[in-house]
Scaffold this active site. Structure first.
Site, PDB file in Angstrom:
ATOM      1  N   ASP A 118       5.332 -36.105  -6.673  1.00 10.31           N
ATOM      2  CA  ASP A 118       6.171 -36.867  -5.758  1.00 10.31           C
ATOM      3  C   ASP A 118       5.605 -38.278  -5.612  1.00 10.31           C
ATOM      4  O   ASP A 118       4.439 -38.453  -5.251  1.00 10.31           O
ATOM      5  CB  ASP A 118       6.206 -36.177  -4.396  1.00 10.31           C
ATOM      6  CG  ASP A 118       7.338 -36.685  -3.520  1.00 10.31           C
ATOM      7  OD1 ASP A 118       7.599 -37.904  -3.543  1.00 10.31           O
ATOM      8  OD2 ASP A 118       7.940 -35.869  -2.808  1.00 10.31           O
ATOM      9  N   LYS A 137       7.922 -44.877  -0.106  1.00 12.55           N
ATOM     10  CA  LYS A 137       7.645 -45.742   1.041  1.00 12.55           C
ATOM     11  C   LYS A 137       6.152 -46.029   1.144  1.00 12.55           C
ATOM     12  O   LYS A 137       5.323 -45.136   1.002  1.00 12.55           O
ATOM     13  CB  LYS A 137       8.128 -45.084   2.337  1.00 12.55           C
ATOM     14  CG  LYS A 137       9.637 -44.957   2.462  1.00 12.55           C
ATOM     15  CD  LYS A 137      10.014 -44.347   3.802  1.00 12.55           C
ATOM     16  CE  LYS A 137      11.514 -44.207   3.964  1.00 12.55           C
ATOM     17  NZ  LYS A 137      11.876 -43.593   5.267  1.00 12.55           N
ATOM     18  N   ASP A 166       7.392 -40.448 -14.234  1.00 12.94           N
ATOM     19  CA  ASP A 166       8.431 -41.391 -14.652  1.00 12.94           C
ATOM     20  C   ASP A 166       8.391 -42.655 -13.807  1.00 12.94           C
ATOM     21  O   ASP A 166       9.285 -43.500 -13.916  1.00 12.94           O
ATOM     22  CB  ASP A 166       9.821 -40.749 -14.580  1.00 12.94           C
ATOM     23  CG  ASP A 166      10.131 -40.178 -13.201  1.00 12.94           C
ATOM     24  OD1 ASP A 166       9.204 -40.082 -12.365  1.00 12.94           O
ATOM     25  OD2 ASP A 166      11.295 -39.813 -12.954  1.00 12.94           O
TER      26      ASP A 166
END
Length: 219
Positions: free
Chosen positions: A113, A117, A149
């Site tokens: 992940d 932010k 990615d």
């Protein structure tokens, strides 16, 4: 089917308590069989394909989301994959409880992940303590395989693993210092990688091996 929450805060009090359990090797596998682990496995498409292709190997998928693990266990049983196990872990809290030192041949950290932010960057998984823990659990010649990615995330991971302060761990970049591995060296791929390639986007991949011995033969 109930939707599984995609994101959970690994720093919340609920997840900061050590409660991961050691992996119990299933019967039928050789005591010296190869052991590979997908960290943050989610739907575990990579793990399912890898376990199906390598019946002589123990494949383990770890994740923080227990409902996801429960679904994966049902699917593994339905598909008769006795060499595929799933377990809970908060990687930055209790990965040391799951595997003994020098017992894993390869860790796969695939598309972690990115926590886009800036205020959430502290939730990103790779940090020096985790790199040290994973290296300790790798067998001599074992590998840490990472893919993302998101270039910024890949570069952050690379800068952490290749920090001179961690040089004593003996992890060597198979593509050379600060080098990315261009193609997938494995026949299997995660769902996220398949989507990324369909979009004709780049996968940023790194392969680090414990440099005290040659990489174990066969991928």
């Amino acid at each position: 089917m109930r939707k599984i929450r995609q994101h959970v805060n690994p720093l919340s009090a609920h997840f900061m308590r050590e409660r991961a359990q050691p992996v119990a090797r299933p019967p039928g596998l050789a005591l010296d069989c190869a052991v590979e682990v997908e960290l943050g496995c989610a739907d575990a498409e990579f793990s399912f394909a890898r376990a199906a292709a390598r019946a002589d190997m123990l494949m383990v998928g770890l994740d923080i989301r227990e409902p996801c693990l429960a679904r994966n266990r049902v699917r593994a049983a339905d598909e008769g994959l006795l060499n595929l196990l799933f377990g809970y872990v908060n990687l930055n809290v209790d990965i040391d409880r799951v595997f003994a030192p020098a017992s894993v041949d390869r860790f796969h950290l695939l598309f972690p992940d990115p926590w886009v932010k800036k205020s959430h960057h502290k939730r990103r998984v790779i940090e020096p303590a985790l790199v040290a823990s994973l290296t300790t659990q790798l067998r001599p010649g074992g590998e840490l395989h990472v893919a993302s990615d998101v270039f910024d995330v890949a570069l952050e991971i690379m800068s952490t693993v290749e920090d001179p302060a961690l040089a004593h761990l003996g992890l060597a970049n198979l593509a050379g210092p600060w080098g990315f591995w261009r193609d997938n060296p494995f026949a299997e791929s995660s769902r996220r990688e398949q989507t990324t390639l369909r979009r004709q986007q780049r996968v940023w991949r790194m392969r680090y091996v414990r440099s005290d011995m040659a990489l174990a033969p066969g991928i």
